[in-house]
Design a protein around this motif. Structure first.
Motif, PDB file in Angstrom:
ATOM      1  N   THR A   1      33.726 -14.194  82.757  1.00 41.94           N
ATOM      2  CA  THR A   1      35.141 -14.179  83.099  1.00 41.94           C
ATOM      3  C   THR A   1      35.316 -14.284  84.601  1.00 41.94           C
ATOM      4  O   THR A   1      34.786 -13.453  85.345  1.00 41.94           O
ATOM      5  CB  THR A   1      35.805 -12.873  82.604  1.00 41.94           C
ATOM      6  N   ALA A   2      36.066 -15.288  85.035  1.00 37.74           N
ATOM      7  CA  ALA A   2      36.445 -15.382  86.445  1.00 37.74           C
ATOM      8  C   ALA A   2      37.615 -14.433  86.642  1.00 37.74           C
ATOM      9  O   ALA A   2      38.627 -14.537  85.949  1.00 37.74           O
ATOM     10  CB  ALA A   2      36.829 -16.809  86.799  1.00 37.74           C
ATOM     11  N   GLN A   3      37.480 -13.491  87.543  1.00 41.60           N
ATOM     12  CA  GLN A   3      38.519 -12.499  87.767  1.00 41.60           C
ATOM     13  C   GLN A   3      39.517 -12.984  88.826  1.00 41.60           C
ATOM     14  O   GLN A   3      39.177 -13.827  89.657  1.00 41.60           O
ATOM     15  CB  GLN A   3      37.891 -11.167  88.172  1.00 41.60           C
ATOM     16  N   PRO A   4      40.732 -12.442  88.803  1.00 45.97           N
ATOM     17  CA  PRO A   4      41.762 -12.886  89.758  1.00 45.97           C
ATOM     18  C   PRO A   4      41.346 -12.738  91.231  1.00 45.97           C
ATOM     19  O   PRO A   4      41.796 -13.498  92.077  1.00 45.97           O
ATOM     20  CB  PRO A   4      42.960 -11.987  89.445  1.00 45.97           C
ATOM     21  N   ASP A   5      40.474 -11.774  91.527  1.00 48.14           N
ATOM     22  CA  ASP A   5      40.047 -11.562  92.916  1.00 48.14           C
ATOM     23  C   ASP A   5      38.903 -12.489  93.339  1.00 48.14           C
ATOM     24  O   ASP A   5      38.363 -12.360  94.428  1.00 48.14           O
ATOM     25  CB  ASP A   5      39.657 -10.099  93.145  1.00 48.14           C
ATOM     26  N   GLY A   6      38.512 -13.429  92.466  1.00 46.55           N
ATOM     27  CA  GLY A   6      37.454 -14.380  92.787  1.00 46.55           C
ATOM     28  C   GLY A   6      36.072 -13.950  92.312  1.00 46.55           C
ATOM     29  O   GLY A   6      35.142 -14.739  92.312  1.00 46.55           O
ATOM     30  N   ARG A   7      35.956 -12.695  91.920  1.00 43.62           N
ATOM     31  CA  ARG A   7      34.672 -12.221  91.407  1.00 43.62           C
ATOM     32  C   ARG A   7      34.426 -12.776  90.011  1.00 43.62           C
ATOM     33  O   ARG A   7      35.333 -13.263  89.351  1.00 43.62           O
ATOM     34  CB  ARG A   7      34.650 -10.693  91.375  1.00 43.62           C
ATOM     35  N   VAL A   8      33.172 -12.693  89.564  1.00 42.92           N
ATOM     36  CA  VAL A   8      32.809 -13.166  88.227  1.00 42.92           C
ATOM     37  C   VAL A   8      32.206 -12.000  87.452  1.00 42.92           C
ATOM     38  O   VAL A   8      31.335 -11.289  87.968  1.00 42.92           O
ATOM     39  CB  VAL A   8      31.799 -14.331  88.300  1.00 42.92           C
ATOM     40  N   ARG A   9      32.697 -11.802  86.228  1.00 45.13           N
ATOM     41  CA  ARG A   9      32.212 -10.718  85.365  1.00 45.13           C
ATOM     42  C   ARG A   9      31.443 -11.312  84.196  1.00 45.13           C
ATOM     43  O   ARG A   9      31.909 -12.231  83.532  1.00 45.13           O
ATOM     44  CB  ARG A   9      33.393  -9.914  84.839  1.00 45.13           C
ATOM     45  N   TYR A  10      30.260 -10.771  83.975  1.00 47.54           N
ATOM     46  CA  TYR A  10      29.458 -11.115  82.802  1.00 47.54           C
ATOM     47  C   TYR A  10      29.402  -9.903  81.892  1.00 47.54           C
ATOM     48  O   TYR A  10      29.158  -8.782  82.354  1.00 47.54           O
ATOM     49  CB  TYR A  10      28.007 -11.416  83.205  1.00 47.54           C
ATOM     50  N   ASP A  11      29.613 -10.105  80.609  1.00 50.97           N
ATOM     51  CA  ASP A  11      29.380  -9.094  79.587  1.00 50.97           C
ATOM     52  C   ASP A  11      28.361  -9.708  78.632  1.00 50.97           C
ATOM     53  O   ASP A  11      28.661 -10.695  77.966  1.00 50.97           O
ATOM     54  CB  ASP A  11      30.671  -8.749  78.840  1.00 50.97           C
ATOM     55  N   SER A  12      27.163  -9.139  78.607  1.00 53.87           N
ATOM     56  CA  SER A  12      26.067  -9.747  77.853  1.00 53.87           C
ATOM     57  C   SER A  12      25.470  -8.798  76.840  1.00 53.87           C
ATOM     58  O   SER A  12      25.237  -7.628  77.133  1.00 53.87           O
ATOM     59  CB  SER A  12      24.959 -10.190  78.813  1.00 53.87           C
ATOM     60  N   ASN A  13      25.213  -9.330  75.636  1.00 54.68           N
ATOM     61  CA  ASN A  13      24.510  -8.582  74.610  1.00 54.68           C
ATOM     62  C   ASN A  13      23.027  -8.890  74.803  1.00 54.68           C
ATOM     63  O   ASN A  13      22.589 -10.012  74.597  1.00 54.68           O
ATOM     64  CB  ASN A  13      24.982  -9.000  73.225  1.00 54.68           C
ATOM     65  N   LEU A  14      22.278  -7.869  75.216  1.00 58.08           N
ATOM     66  CA  LEU A  14      20.869  -8.068  75.554  1.00 58.08           C
ATOM     67  C   LEU A  14      19.939  -7.852  74.370  1.00 58.08           C
ATOM     68  O   LEU A  14      18.776  -8.233  74.413  1.00 58.08           O
ATOM     69  CB  LEU A  14      20.496  -7.150  76.715  1.00 58.08           C
ATOM     70  N   GLY A  15      20.448  -7.203  73.315  1.00 59.79           N
ATOM     71  CA  GLY A  15      19.645  -6.993  72.115  1.00 59.79           C
ATOM     72  C   GLY A  15      18.577  -5.913  72.251  1.00 59.79           C
ATOM     73  O   GLY A  15      17.796  -5.713  71.326  1.00 59.79           O
ATOM     74  N   ILE A  16      18.514  -5.263  73.383  1.00 61.40           N
ATOM     75  CA  ILE A  16      17.582  -4.150  73.596  1.00 61.40           C
ATOM     76  C   ILE A  16      18.354  -3.007  74.246  1.00 61.40           C
ATOM     77  O   ILE A  16      19.385  -3.233  74.891  1.00 61.40           O
ATOM     78  CB  ILE A  16      16.385  -4.537  74.513  1.00 61.40           C
ATOM     79  N   ILE A  17      17.881  -1.813  74.094  1.00 61.65           N
ATOM     80  CA  ILE A  17      18.559  -0.657  74.697  1.00 61.65           C
ATOM     81  C   ILE A  17      18.335  -0.681  76.204  1.00 61.65           C
ATOM     82  O   ILE A  17      17.197  -0.729  76.676  1.00 61.65           O
ATOM     83  CB  ILE A  17      18.068   0.661  74.071  1.00 61.65           C
ATOM     84  N   VAL A  18      19.453  -0.653  76.944  1.00 59.60           N
ATOM     85  CA  VAL A  18      19.396  -0.666  78.410  1.00 59.60           C
ATOM     86  C   VAL A  18      20.093   0.540  79.030  1.00 59.60           C
ATOM     87  O   VAL A  18      19.980   0.764  80.231  1.00 59.60           O
ATOM     88  CB  VAL A  18      19.991  -1.969  78.992  1.00 59.60           C
ATOM     89  N   GLY A  19      20.794   1.321  78.196  1.00 54.01           N
ATOM     90  CA  GLY A  19      21.526   2.481  78.694  1.00 54.01           C
ATOM     91  C   GLY A  19      21.045   3.766  78.057  1.00 54.01           C
ATOM     92  O   GLY A  19      20.492   3.754  76.952  1.00 54.01           O
ATOM     93  N   THR A  20      21.275   4.869  78.735  1.00 54.60           N
ATOM     94  CA  THR A  20      20.796   6.166  78.252  1.00 54.60           C
ATOM     95  C   THR A  20      21.519   6.645  76.997  1.00 54.60           C
ATOM     96  O   THR A  20      21.025   7.528  76.308  1.00 54.60           O
ATOM     97  CB  THR A  20      20.919   7.237  79.347  1.00 54.60           C
ATOM     98  N   ALA A  21      22.669   6.059  76.687  1.00 50.88           N
ATOM     99  CA  ALA A  21      23.385   6.412  75.465  1.00 50.88           C
ATOM    100  C   ALA A  21      23.104   5.417  74.343  1.00 50.88           C
ATOM    101  O   ALA A  21      23.780   5.419  73.321  1.00 50.88           O
ATOM    102  CB  ALA A  21      24.889   6.498  75.736  1.00 50.88           C
TER     103      ALA A  21
END
Length: 149
Positions: free
Chosen positions: A97-117
């Motif tokens: 997603t290109a954000q209004p402030d010019g930044r770019v956001r990625y939301d990715s399904n990695l298929g492996i646990i990457v977070g402590t929850a």
């Protein structure tokens, strides 16, 4: 050479020249006025700076921050954060997603646990399509395609 024949040749040369210019223009790299299209690999590769790592560590590697936490292996240093960044940016199952402030956001399904929850998805924010400097990155349960749990 007769005049009509010369005009036809001149016209054909002008058309060929213009066609060549248009082809060159279509193949030129994107500019600030016409940023790269939303496609994998269209953005600059991510770079985790010292300041970026400090933010990621303070916010997403320290449980007292009350934010989603990355697994320790992505928190040991800037190189580890860089590895997570590349995983998110290059994941085949993602939204960009290109954000209004010019930044770019990625939301990715990695298929492996990457977070402590137990999160299996990650979010990455880079400064711009031409500047891959990481603003932040963290694990998430929602926002990416598919099941992040």
């Amino acid at each position: 050479m007769n005049r009509p024949y010369r005009l036809v040749l001149l016209f054909a040369a002008a058309v060929a020249l213009l066609a060549g210019c248009q082809t060159q223009n279509q193949m030129a790299p994107p500019t600030a006025e016409a940023p790269a299209q939303a496609q994998l690999g269209a953005d600059a590769a991510c770079v985790v700076t010292s300041d970026g790592y400090k933010h990621i560590y303070a916010r997403h590697c320290t449980p007292s921050s009350d934010a989603s936490q990355l697994l320790p292996k992505y928190c040991t240093n800037a190189a580890a954060a860089q590895k997570f960044c590349r995983m998110v940016q290059n994941a085949p199952n993602q939204t960009r997603t290109a954000q209004p402030d010019g930044r770019v956001r990625y939301d990715s399904n990695l298929g492996i646990i990457v977070g402590t929850a137990g999160e299996k998805c990650g979010r990455l924010i880079i400064n711009s399509p031409t500047d891959g400097t990481v603003v932040t990155e963290f694990p998430e349960f929602a926002g990416a395609p598919g099941n992040c749990k």
